[in-house]
Enzyme design. Structure first.
Site, PDB file in Angstrom:
ATOM      1  N   GLU A 250      76.770  36.491 -88.259  1.00 15.01           N
ATOM      2  CA  GLU A 250      75.446  37.460 -88.823  1.00 15.01           C
ATOM      3  C   GLU A 250      75.402  38.335 -87.272  1.00 15.01           C
ATOM      4  OE1 GLU A 250      72.174  38.673 -88.183  1.00 15.01           O
ATOM      5  OE2 GLU A 250      71.124  37.191 -88.442  1.00 15.01           O
ATOM      6  N   CYS A 284      67.354  40.963 -85.591  1.00 16.96           N
ATOM      7  CA  CYS A 284      68.523  41.563 -86.044  1.00 16.96           C
ATOM      8  C   CYS A 284      68.162  42.579 -87.260  1.00 16.96           C
ATOM      9  CB  CYS A 284      69.653  40.595 -86.671  1.00 16.96           C
ATOM     10  SG  CYS A 284      68.697  39.154 -87.295  1.00 16.96           S
TER      11      CYS A 284
END
Ligand code: NDP
Length: 476
Positions: A250, A284
């Protein structure tokens, strides 16, 4: 460690620190004030060897427990997190910098227990593939073994839970390596959770990137879960190739939001703002560039300035604040460089962009930048901080092309009144997740992951369980 985690009162911040602190260790400074939060032990490759060996030994018995028993222990771990919630939030706020309030420290600790409970509740039954009277084939999901999980400094507790809760549920054991910027938060969380778990099922080895590399290249690690930068993700993938370890990556993103002509600027301004500025932009899947049609441009800019003006930034433990400092100097310098690039490129700074020189802490003011070219570095690079570029468009096709033209594809969003039109645009965006009239709204039941250089593999939900398992087909 000074005090055994089993004797310390883990419902107070002092108790948490006494359980995890290492007096001779490295000082961790509060990014808002520069004050010492605590001292951390620095692990080594030898500590990784020992943690992986213990995790491997514990894994067989852990996997042999009925899944209902593992779920029960995850719920007990959630109870423990809730009992220590305020202490964990305070430590997190002091180490990471995020305020207690807003979508920040208390919210993050709440997400930890929510994700533990959600994973406890998920059911992953064997799938019957063929059953035609002659052949029966079913697909089951077995534990992978030992999971090595490396995490970042932006949501250190929550992302650790994202990694270990599904892994434990599926019968794996886990060794965590937190960011060197936020090791205390993760060690405290693990001390709390471990009140509910058997020994060596979950452990943490603090240390720098070399300690992370020792974990991700370790022969005893069967699955790597990594959240962090694309560059480190690529390095991990290279070393994982030698032993064919399974990986979930990720990585960073540069999420676009596209406002459509029929949006109501005042109605969406609050969600637009928090889609970009959650955790002071250090997220993120935060919105990092906003595309707005010319017809609504001034109204959206004005509405965002108004929300920003009502969102105080300051020291996290002061209850009124909802925005905090950048977590570290490296990230502060990135944000400052990119905003300077916007100014030098002739963009119009609507607010912010002028950090005070003489203050303690890594505070960068909330910054909104208008009339900026799409190829300016503040748009093209990930700022990961409190600075949002707002780009004007006259042709929706052009906005979609701009949204898709970068190498990354984590999240994206579409904002408008006609949901069917929003869905049509959403389907054309290259991203692992596209939200409509919200951004970055993760949910433990809904799979989440990136495309392109934002990584691969899914987390959350039943799909997330599959990614911390190995498929096993049995047929007769
Ligand atoms: P990194 O990718 O360097 O760090 C993430 C984690 O990986 C940390 O625990 C780090 O340890 C560890 N690590 C570093 N090198 C290695 C290695 N070779 N092998 C295994 N693990 C390693 O990110 P940064 O903290 O430097 O942040 C850089 C940028 O990444 C940010 O500006 C932002 O753009 C992006 N980022 C994205 C995040 C996301 O949520 N996707 C989160 C954080 C950052 P250590 O900290 O000790 O070096």
């Amino acid at each position: 460690m000074t005090t055994d985690a089993t004797t310390a009162d883990l419902t107070t911040t002092a108790g948490l620190l006494s359980a995890i602190e290492y007096p001779a260790g490295r000082e961790i400074l509060d990014p808002a004030t520069g004050e010492v939060v605590g001292r951390t032990r620095e692990g080594s490759a030898a500590d990784i060897d020992s943690a992986v060996a213990s995790a491997r030994e514990a894994q067989t018995a852990w996997a042999a427990r009925p899944i209902a028993e593992r779920s029960d222990l995850l719920n007990k771990a959630a109870d423990a997190v809730e009992a220590s919630a305020e202490a964990l939030a305070e430590l997190l706020s002091r180490e990471q910098g995020k305020p207690l309030n807003g979508p920040n420290a208390r919210f993050e600790v709440g997400a930890c227990s929510a994700w533990l409970r959600a994973n406890a509740a998920f059911e992953l039954e064997p799938e019957i593939l063929v059953d035609d009277g002659e052949t029966h084939a079913e697909l089951r999901y077995d534990p992978v073994g030992v999971v090595g999980a490396v995490g970042p400094w932006n949501w250190p507790m929550m992302i650790s839970v994202w990694q270990f809760a599904p892994s434990l549920k599926m019968g794996n054991t886990v060794v965590l390596k937190p960011s060197e910027y936020t090791p205390l938060s993760v060690q405290a969380l693990v001390a709390v959770v471990n009140q509910a778990l058997p020994a060596d099922v979950l452990s943490v080895v603090p240390g720098d990137g070399a300690v992370g590399a020792a974990l991700t290249s370790h022969d005893g690690v069967d699955k790597i879960m990594f959240t962090g930068s694309t560059k480190t993700g690529q390095a991990i993938m290279r070393t994982a190739a030698d032993k064919l370890a399974r990986i979930t990556l990720e990585l960073g993103g540069n999420d676009a939001g596209i406002v459509l002509e029929d949006a109501d600027p005042k109605a969406i301004a609050g969600d637009l703002f928090w889609g970009a500025f959650i955790n002071t932009g250090q997220t993120c899947a935060a919105m990092k560039r906003l595309y707005v049609p010319e017809s609504l441009y001034d109204q959206v800019c004005e509405a965002l300035v108004e929300v920003a003006g009502q969102s105080p930034m300051g020291v996290g433990l002061e209850e009124e604040n909802v925005l905090g400092p950048l977590q570290n100097k490296q990230q502060y310098d990135i944000v400052a460089r990119l905003v300077d690039a916007a100014k030098n490129g002739g963009a119009r700074v609507l607010m912010g962009g002028d950090p005070a020189a003489d203050q303690p802490g890594y505070f960068y003011p909330t910054t909104l930048v208008a009339d900026i070219d799409n190829d300016n570095p503040l748009v093209a690079e990930e700022q990961f901080g409190p600075a949002l570029p707002i780009i004007k468009y006259t042709d929706l096709e052009q906005a979609i092309e701009w949204a898709n033209e970068l190498e990354v594809g984590l999240g994206s969003s579409v904002w408008g009144t006609d949901i069917e039109e929003c869905k049509k645009v959403a389907a054309r965006l290259q991203a692992g997740s596209t939200w409509i009239n919200k951004h970055g709204a993760v949910d433990p039941r809904v799979p989440f992951g990136g495309v392109k250089k934002s990584g691969f593999g899914l987390e959350f939900g039943v799909e997330g369980l599959k990614h911390v398992s190995v498929p096993h087909v049995i047929s007769w």
